[in-house]
Every structure is written in structure tokens, then in C-alpha cells.
Enzyme design. Structure first.
Site, mmCIF file in Angstrom:
data_model
loop_
_atom_site.group_PDB
_atom_site.id
_atom_site.type_symbol
_atom_site.label_atom_id
_atom_site.label_comp_id
_atom_site.label_asym_id
_atom_site.label_seq_id
_atom_site.Cartn_x
_atom_site.Cartn_y
_atom_site.Cartn_z
ATOM 1 N N GLY A 184 0.826 -1.203 0.000
ATOM 2 C CA GLY A 184 0.000 0.000 0.000
ATOM 3 C C GLY A 184 0.853 1.243 0.000
ATOM 4 O O GLY A 184 2.021 1.208 0.412
ATOM 5 N N GLN A 200 3.158 9.859 1.014
ATOM 6 C CA GLN A 200 4.461 9.187 0.918
ATOM 7 C C GLN A 200 5.230 9.530 -0.351
ATOM 8 O O GLN A 200 6.406 9.203 -0.466
ATOM 9 C CB GLN A 200 4.291 7.669 1.043
ATOM 10 C CG GLN A 200 3.933 7.243 2.472
ATOM 11 C CD GLN A 200 3.742 5.744 2.558
ATOM 12 O OE1 GLN A 200 2.691 5.243 2.183
ATOM 13 N NE2 GLN A 200 4.756 5.046 3.013
ATOM 14 N N CYS A 225 6.691 -0.485 6.543
ATOM 15 C CA CYS A 225 6.194 0.698 5.852
ATOM 16 C C CYS A 225 7.272 1.130 4.864
ATOM 17 O O CYS A 225 8.459 1.117 5.198
ATOM 18 C CB CYS A 225 5.945 1.807 6.874
ATOM 19 S SG CYS A 225 5.465 3.385 6.138
ATOM 20 N N LEU A 226 6.858 1.486 3.646
ATOM 21 C CA LEU A 226 7.851 1.867 2.633
ATOM 22 C C LEU A 226 8.640 3.118 3.031
ATOM 23 O O LEU A 226 9.726 3.352 2.513
ATOM 24 C CB LEU A 226 7.167 2.080 1.279
ATOM 25 C CG LEU A 226 6.630 0.803 0.615
ATOM 26 C CD1 LEU A 226 5.856 1.147 -0.648
ATOM 27 C CD2 LEU A 226 7.751 -0.179 0.302
ATOM 28 N N HIS A 244 -3.347 1.106 8.354
ATOM 29 C CA HIS A 244 -1.985 1.644 8.229
ATOM 30 C C HIS A 244 -1.966 2.837 7.267
ATOM 31 O O HIS A 244 -1.424 3.900 7.589
ATOM 32 C CB HIS A 244 -1.037 0.530 7.737
ATOM 33 C CG HIS A 244 0.370 0.987 7.504
ATOM 34 N ND1 HIS A 244 1.436 0.516 8.234
ATOM 35 C CD2 HIS A 244 0.892 1.872 6.612
ATOM 36 C CE1 HIS A 244 2.554 1.120 7.807
ATOM 37 N NE2 HIS A 244 2.247 1.922 6.821
ATOM 38 N N GLU A 245 -2.581 2.658 6.100
ATOM 39 C CA GLU A 245 -2.577 3.744 5.109
ATOM 40 C C GLU A 245 -3.420 4.923 5.581
ATOM 41 O O GLU A 245 -3.057 6.082 5.367
ATOM 42 C CB GLU A 245 -3.061 3.253 3.742
ATOM 43 C CG GLU A 245 -2.185 2.192 3.081
ATOM 44 C CD GLU A 245 -0.701 2.538 3.048
ATOM 45 O OE1 GLU A 245 -0.365 3.732 2.921
ATOM 46 O OE2 GLU A 245 0.125 1.620 3.169
ATOM 47 N N HIS A 294 -1.563 7.293 7.716
ATOM 48 C CA HIS A 294 -0.687 8.222 6.989
ATOM 49 C C HIS A 294 -1.412 9.543 6.681
ATOM 50 O O HIS A 294 -0.811 10.607 6.727
ATOM 51 C CB HIS A 294 -0.216 7.609 5.668
ATOM 52 C CG HIS A 294 0.979 6.720 5.811
ATOM 53 N ND1 HIS A 294 2.191 7.172 6.275
ATOM 54 C CD2 HIS A 294 1.159 5.399 5.542
ATOM 55 C CE1 HIS A 294 3.062 6.174 6.283
ATOM 56 N NE2 HIS A 294 2.462 5.084 5.841
HETATM 57 NI NI NI Z 1 3.298 3.195 5.597
#
Ligand code: NI
Length: 168
Positions: free
Chosen positions: A46, A51, A93-94, A135-136, A139
Site C-alpha cells: 500500500g 508518501q 512501511c515503505l 496503516h494507510e 498516513h
Molecule cells: Ni506506511
């Protein structure tokens, strides 16, 4: 469209609250296209607009790597309607390359959002999908997965977090 650099922990933009999308115009569609390319390249599950440095309430999920029946899904202006249960699972997480931690989250979620055609939808999911959505969604609120860790765990990984900050 194109792959864009992923913002890494330490960049203050990750702590900002994203803004509501008022119209699904070409700019939003281009943004989704960039998110898709960036997510594919990073091999993540995701990615939220923030991000890649865009403070808009939008994220995409692609769980096809872990669920063969899954396809790419776009969430514009998502709202978490209800959560239920609790589950601890390893999460990454990226924006935190190489960092994986066990995080407790609800294991069921009901989410409402708009798709790229401007159509509203609601879905109720559980397990990994629920976790990915929560999670997303975090953000978009300037919240990060490490915020769910206990103070003790955060102290333990302080050095690794500092390293990420310096790399960004
Ligand atoms: Ni993340």
C-alpha cells in the site's frame, strides 16, 4: 506517468494531515498513476499520497502479492466507519526501509471511500487487508506505524530510527 521517490521517515511531511479531495480531476488521476508505478517498483502492499509528498487524502492498496484474488484498489477521502477485534502482526512501511515491528491493531474494519470514477463504496474487511487500510489511513492523519509501539520498544529501536532520519 512515472515512479516518484518515496518520502523516508524524518521528513516532516509525513507528520502533516492530508487534505480532502474535492474533485476527481486529471491531477488526481495522474497522482494515482504515479502511486501505482511507485508502489509496483517498491513491491509494497500500500502507498498513500503523502508518501510521495502530496498531502491529499488518497491511498492505494495492492494485495495481489499475498492474495491472488485481490486487485488494485483506490481509496479517495476514506473514512473508517468501525473497527473490531485486535490482532498482533508484523508490519512494515515503505517510508521505513528495512524496519519491521509487531503492531497491535483491530483485525476488522469497515471503511467508506470514493473510487476514481467518483463512486462511493463501503467495504468490510479483516486480517491483512484491514491492517493495510488502517496503516494507510493513519498516513493521512500524519500518524506512523511506530506510533503504535510501546515506549519501551520505541526506545529499543531509537538508533535505527535515527539512522533512517539521517539517510533521508
Ligand atoms: Ni506506511
Amino acid at each position: 506517468m512515472a515512479e516518484r521517490p518515496i518520502v523516508i521517515y524524518g521528513d516532516p511531511v509525513l507528520r502533516k494531515i492530508s487534505e480532502e479531495i474535492t474533485e476527481i480531476d486529471q491531477e488526481v488521476k495522474d497522482l494515482v498513476s504515479d502511486l501505482v508505478d511507485t508502489l509496483k517498483n517498491a513491491q509494497g502492499l500500500g502507498l498513500s499520497a503523502v508518501q510521495i509528498g502530496v498531502l491529499k487524502r488518497l491511498f492505494i492498496l495492492d494485495l495481489s502479492a499475498v492474495d491472488l484474488t485481490a486487485s488494485l484498489k483506490v481509496f479517495v477521502n476514506p473514512e473508517i466507519v468501525a473497527v473490531e477485534g485486535e490482532e498482533e502482526r508484523e508490519e512494515g512501511c515503505l517510508s521505513f526501509p528495512g524496519l519491521y515491528q509487531n503492531i497491535v491493531r483491530p483485525n476488522k474494519v469497515k471503511v467508506r471511500a470514493t473510487d476514481l470514477d467518483g463512486k462511493k463504496f463501503e467495504m468490510e474487511v479483516e486480517g491483512l487487508k484491514a491492517r493495510a487500510i488502517l496503516h494507510e489511513y493513519d498516513h493521512l492523519e500524519g500518524k506512523l506505524f511506530i506510533d503504535h509501539l510501546s515506549p519501551m520498544t520505541r526506545t529499543l529501536i531509537r538508533g535505527r530510527l535515527k539512522k533512517l532520519t539521517q539517510a533521508s
